[in-house]
Scaffold this motif. Structure first.
Motif, PDB file in Angstrom:
ATOM      1  N   LEU A 139       3.878  -0.533   7.696  1.00 51.71           N
ATOM      2  CA  LEU A 139       4.093  -1.058   6.327  1.00 51.71           C
ATOM      3  C   LEU A 139       5.445  -0.533   5.762  1.00 51.71           C
ATOM      4  O   LEU A 139       5.409   0.472   5.070  1.00 51.71           O
ATOM      5  N   ARG A 154       9.897   4.591  -7.125  1.00 45.93           N
ATOM      6  CA  ARG A 154       9.824   4.622  -5.567  1.00 45.93           C
ATOM      7  C   ARG A 154      11.092   4.184  -5.082  1.00 45.93           C
ATOM      8  O   ARG A 154      11.138   3.902  -3.690  1.00 45.93           O
ATOM      9  N   HIS A 188       9.043  -4.364  -1.150  1.00 48.26           N
ATOM     10  CA  HIS A 188       7.855  -5.462  -1.657  1.00 48.26           C
ATOM     11  C   HIS A 188       8.617  -6.580  -2.339  1.00 48.26           C
ATOM     12  O   HIS A 188       9.367  -6.282  -3.143  1.00 48.26           O
ATOM     13  N   GLU A 199       1.901  -3.982 -12.170  1.00 44.96           N
ATOM     14  CA  GLU A 199       0.796  -4.711 -11.972  1.00 44.96           C
ATOM     15  C   GLU A 199       0.795  -5.880 -13.059  1.00 44.96           C
ATOM     16  O   GLU A 199       0.108  -6.720 -12.859  1.00 44.96           O
ATOM     17  N   MET A 230       5.535  -8.049   2.535  1.00 37.85           N
ATOM     18  CA  MET A 230       4.783  -7.874   1.619  1.00 37.85           C
ATOM     19  C   MET A 230       5.078  -8.384   0.281  1.00 37.85           C
ATOM     20  O   MET A 230       6.071  -7.884  -0.167  1.00 37.85           O
ATOM     21  N   TYR A 233       3.690  -6.771  -6.795  1.00 38.55           N
ATOM     22  CA  TYR A 233       2.755  -6.852  -7.760  1.00 38.55           C
ATOM     23  C   TYR A 233       3.017  -7.740  -8.841  1.00 38.55           C
ATOM     24  O   TYR A 233       2.105  -8.198  -9.630  1.00 38.55           O
ATOM     25  N   ASP A 265       0.425  -7.103  -1.458  1.00 37.77           N
ATOM     26  CA  ASP A 265       0.475  -5.521  -1.563  1.00 37.77           C
ATOM     27  C   ASP A 265      -1.089  -5.438  -2.120  1.00 37.77           C
ATOM     28  O   ASP A 265      -1.817  -6.472  -2.308  1.00 37.77           O
ATOM     29  N   TYR A 289     -11.334  -2.331  -4.530  1.00 39.98           N
ATOM     30  CA  TYR A 289     -11.608  -1.062  -4.670  1.00 39.98           C
ATOM     31  C   TYR A 289     -10.969  -0.482  -6.022  1.00 39.98           C
ATOM     32  O   TYR A 289     -11.175   0.443  -6.228  1.00 39.98           O
ATOM     33  N   ASN A 290     -10.245  -1.508  -6.543  1.00 40.80           N
ATOM     34  CA  ASN A 290      -9.793  -1.091  -8.095  1.00 40.80           C
ATOM     35  C   ASN A 290     -10.566  -2.028  -9.153  1.00 40.80           C
ATOM     36  O   ASN A 290     -10.328  -2.297 -10.063  1.00 40.80           O
ATOM     37  N   GLU A 467       4.833   6.932  -6.769  1.00 36.95           N
ATOM     38  CA  GLU A 467       4.114   5.413  -7.138  1.00 36.95           C
ATOM     39  C   GLU A 467       3.064   5.880  -8.297  1.00 36.95           C
ATOM     40  O   GLU A 467       2.442   6.904  -8.208  1.00 36.95           O
TER      41      GLU A 467
END
Ligand SMILES: OC[C@H]1O[C@@H](O[C@H]2[C@H](O)[C@@H](O)[C@H](O[C@H]3[C@H](O)[C@@H](O)[C@H](O)O[C@@H]3CO)O[C@@H]2CO)[C@H](O)[C@@H](O)[C@@H]1O
Length: 738
Positions: A139, A154, A188, A199, A230, A233, A265, A289-290, A467
């Motif tokens: 990635l 980042r 990204h 996001e 990728m 967000y 992403d 997962y979030n 991040e």
């Protein structure tokens, strides 16, 4: 013939022996992965597709879920076509969560070398390690954030705010990674320039800025046949990047001719049908997962069954993914996944070389450097030693404790070892008989004691970022200001008051404001050591003691004050990108702002003179016309002008210089930046030696994006040509007419 070109070295000992040889080498390296190779991969993919059920297809495009497989991203194996459990793993500087892998230097340090050979070797080794542990898709590399905002958390994962330098670095890295049979992932995509509200933020950009700045390095990536991209967000002009028809289908797949696949992403997908119908091809990680909803898998099956997503679109997603897999020949003899394998080989040599050759010497009064067997040295600052809790004590490098080698977040790896500055200085001091006074703290008390009486005082300061899912000392990804951390200014002041031979060493994820430090009369040298990863101390000692002359050049501008950049973090819901094309040096040039240290700047222990500029051009005005190949219209990649310049080492020691080519467009191209980097070379020169740098300009390098014609256009008129040692130290001037 469609050539991707860049500055190549004439009469050098490197592989780029001359412009023709360089191109041949490039073509040879491209062999097996050009358009014909994509065609072959597509025909294998089509044949495999015919043996897949709809459920198989949905599985290929849907991740199994966070923490539900060995890698950060996984899709299920499909036995009928010999397709493996695909392993997608971060990231841009090595194998995240690896057991015994190399912690390569971050992208920004690689860019700081301006050395395509080292950048390429870094890519080759990244690929070798990824393959060694069985990772199918690495990635990285990163072209977004491009780095328009100096505070961007980042930025250090990528190659800096110049699209040309980033483009070259993307190409070299991708070709390096993929030369080892590993799929690279350019990320990204696109306009993810800050961590704050990443996001939710809506990045609003004009068409020309999109093409000339942010899309530009992705064209390089696609031209180098990157297998995957990728999506990011943020929103782009009102639509989520991962379901944005214009950027995914329009720009990436149609205009740039991207044959591979777009993955989300992690949790950047927002809707089932919107993503599918607007160009996204794979969802990651595929779980919630979030706390998010699963959007493909069974939902995509239903959407296809009821006609909301066509069967053809699902087939297209699958073909793209399988084509990437076949393109890299991962269908035969690919190693099993074992993230704990030791795959380091001799790759630390590249880390040390990049860490060392990326060091930028900013100030060296009285030639205080290189050090000459000092009898006593003071070494001051908490970042002179390894984190007392352990080099990997903080998850995803989420702390700024001890020596700094990389920022924090998903684009990090575990250090296999870490040589801190003090470790390497101590070793050197022992062989020289030097005494070291160490004060491994940032408190000013005790500084006078440690620093006074030493021949020189080395003071270490840092600035960190990363991040946004990790907060470090109150910093939630983006830096709130461009000051050094841990009272760095006060620490340097105290050291410089105690010792008139103070050498400041900066480890940082991006620019810091140096005015307080430079105002101290005792500060004789400033060494911009960047982010050197595991070879931090060794690289520094190589430069401090003159084993090599410093040869790094700044990949970004260092301003006198933060507001000079004109591109702050946006706290609201929208970033209007009002600065347009004018970021970093383009902005300083346009506004007439004097930087403290300009883009491309860096001192050496020797001197260089420039002479013999020659300019030839066959360029003619007009719009690009060729057929679309990976990277866009084919004629954009053809060489239309060649510039050469000779550089001589007139000093007494070996050194390396980076002649840089800047182009000024004619006034018939409206509102272009005053100058733009369009070539560079790294010339290694013995004392008295001369070499000629050859810069081949491609049509794309002298084109602007004409929004009315919706095409790249070479403007007519006179192009200014300048070659020099930095963006503001231009030694040779010429022109060519179109
Ligand atoms: O790793 C794949 C891509 O993921 C994005 O970053 C994610 C990162 O990998 C992941 O570790 C992190 O998870 C944290 C989660 O967001 C947080 O809520 C939870 O408390 O802790 C998790 C860590 O244990 O999420 C990141 C996304 O938010 C990157 O953007 C991308 O570049 C990576 O390739």
């Amino acid at each position: 013939m469609h050539l991707r070109t860049f500055a190549v070295l004439a009469a050098s000992s490197l592989a780029w022996a001359d412009s023709t040889g360089g191109e041949k080498n490039h073509e040879a390296r491209q062999a097996g992965s050009g358009p014909a190779a994509w065609d072959a991969a597509y025909s294998q993919a089509s044949s495999a597709l015919s043996r897949l059920s709809q459920q198989d297809k949905v599985n290929i495009v849907t991740g199994v879920g966070w923490n539900k497989g060995p890698c950060v991203g996984n899709t299920p194996a499909i036995g009928s076509i010999g397709y493996p459990q695909l392993c997608l793993q971060d990231g841009p500087l090595g194998i995240r969560f690896g057991g015994s892998v190399t912690a390569f230097t971050p992208g920004i340090q690689a860019a700081s070398t301006w050395d395509v050979e080292l950048i390429r070797q870094r890519g080759v080794y990244l690929g070798a390690e990824a393959k060694g542990v069985g990772v199918h898709v690495l990635l990285g590399p990163v072209a977004g954030a491009l780095g328009k905002i100096p505070n961007g958390g980042r930025n250090w994962e990528g190659f800096g705010p110049d699209p040309y330098l980033t483009g070259i670095a993307m190409s070299e890295t991708i070709e390096g990674i993929q030369s080892n049979g590993v799929q690279a992932c350019a990320k990204h995509f696109i306009l993810n320039e800050q961590e704050t509200n990443r996001e939710t933020i809506n990045s609003v950009v004009d068409d020309r800025t999109m093409h000339e700045l942010y899309l530009f390095p992705y064209a390089d990536a696609v031209h180098s046949n990157v297998a995957s991209v990728m999506c990011s967000y943020n929103k782009v002009n009102g639509s989520w990047a991962c379901e944005n028809d214009k950027i995914q289908n329009g720009l990436l797949k149609k205009e740039l001719g991207f044959k591979g696949y777009v993955m989300s992403d992690w949790n950047a997908q927002h809707t089932t049908n919107g993503a599918a119908n607007n160009g996204m091809d794979m969802t990651m990680p595929g779980s919630d997962y979030n706390g998010r909803t699963i959007l493909w898998g069974p939902q995509l099956n239903t959407a296809v069954n009821n006609g909301q997503v066509s069967k053809a679109r699902l087939d297209d997603m699958v073909k793209r993914i399988l084509a990437g897999w076949y393109l890299l020949k991962q269908n035969t003899g690919y190693p099993a996944i074992n993230l704990k394998a030791n795959v380091q080989g001799n790759h630390k040599e590249n880390v040390r070389a990049v860490a060392r050759d990326g060091i930028v010497l900013l100030k060296n009064d009285d030639n205080i450097l290189p050090l000459k067997k000092p009898s006593k040295l003071a070494v001051i600052g908490s970042s002179s030693v390894v984190n007392p809790a352990g080099r990997n004590a903080c998850t995803d490098r989420g702390c700024n404790t001890g020596a700094l080698g990389m920022g924090w977040g998903s684009g990090t790896v575990e250090y296999p070892y870490f040589v801190a500055p003090y470790d390497a200085l101590k070793t050197r001091a022992q062989s020289d008989g030097t005494t070291i006074n160490l004060l491994s703290s940032d408190s000013t008390s005790g500084v006078a004691n440690a620093a006074s009486g030493a021949d020189a005082a080395l003071v270490f300061i840092t600035a960190d970022s990363g991040e946004g899912y990790i907060t470090v000392e109150g910093v939630t990804g983006d830096r709130p200001n461009l000051d050094p951390w841990h009272n760095g200014n006060q620490l340097v002041q105290a050291v410089a008051q105690a010792n008139k031979n103070t050498i400041v060493v900066v480890h940082s994820t991006g620019p810091i404001i140096l005015e307080t430090i430079l105002a101290q009369p005792g500060v004789k040298a400033v060494v911009w050591a960047g982010l050197p990863s595991q070879e931090n101390g060794n690289a520094l000692v190589d430069v401090l003691y003159g084993l090599v002359s410093p040869s790094g050049k700044l990949p970004y501008t260092i301003a006198k004050q933060e507001s000079d950049y004109g591109a702050p973090i946006q706290r609201g819901g929208t970033d209007q990108f009002t600065e347009g094309l004018f970021i970093d040096y383009r902005h300083f040039d346009k506004q007439g702002i004097a930087p403290r240290y300009e883009f491309g700047f860096g001192l050496s222990y020797t001197n260089f003179t420039y002479s013999s500029l020659s300019v030839t051009s066959t360029a003619s005005p007009g719009a690009a016309t060729g057929e679309t190949i990976p990277g866009g219209r084919s004629d954009l990649w053809e060489i239309v002008a060649t510039i050469t310049a000779t550089v001589k080492n007139t000093g007494g020691v070996q050194g390396a210089e980076v002649p840089q080519l800047y182009i000024t467009f004619p006034s018939s191209a409206p509102s272009t930046p005053p100058k733009q980097l369009r070539g560079f070379a790294k010339l290694k020169l013995a004392p008295g030696e001369s070499k000629t740098a050859t810069f081949n300009l491609r049509k794309r390098d002298i084109s602007y994006w004409d929004t009315a014609r919706q095409n790249w256009v070479v403007p007519s008129g006179s192009f200014g040509v300048a070659v020099g040692a930095s963006s503001r130290d231009l030694r040779l001037n010429g022109k060519f007419d179109v």
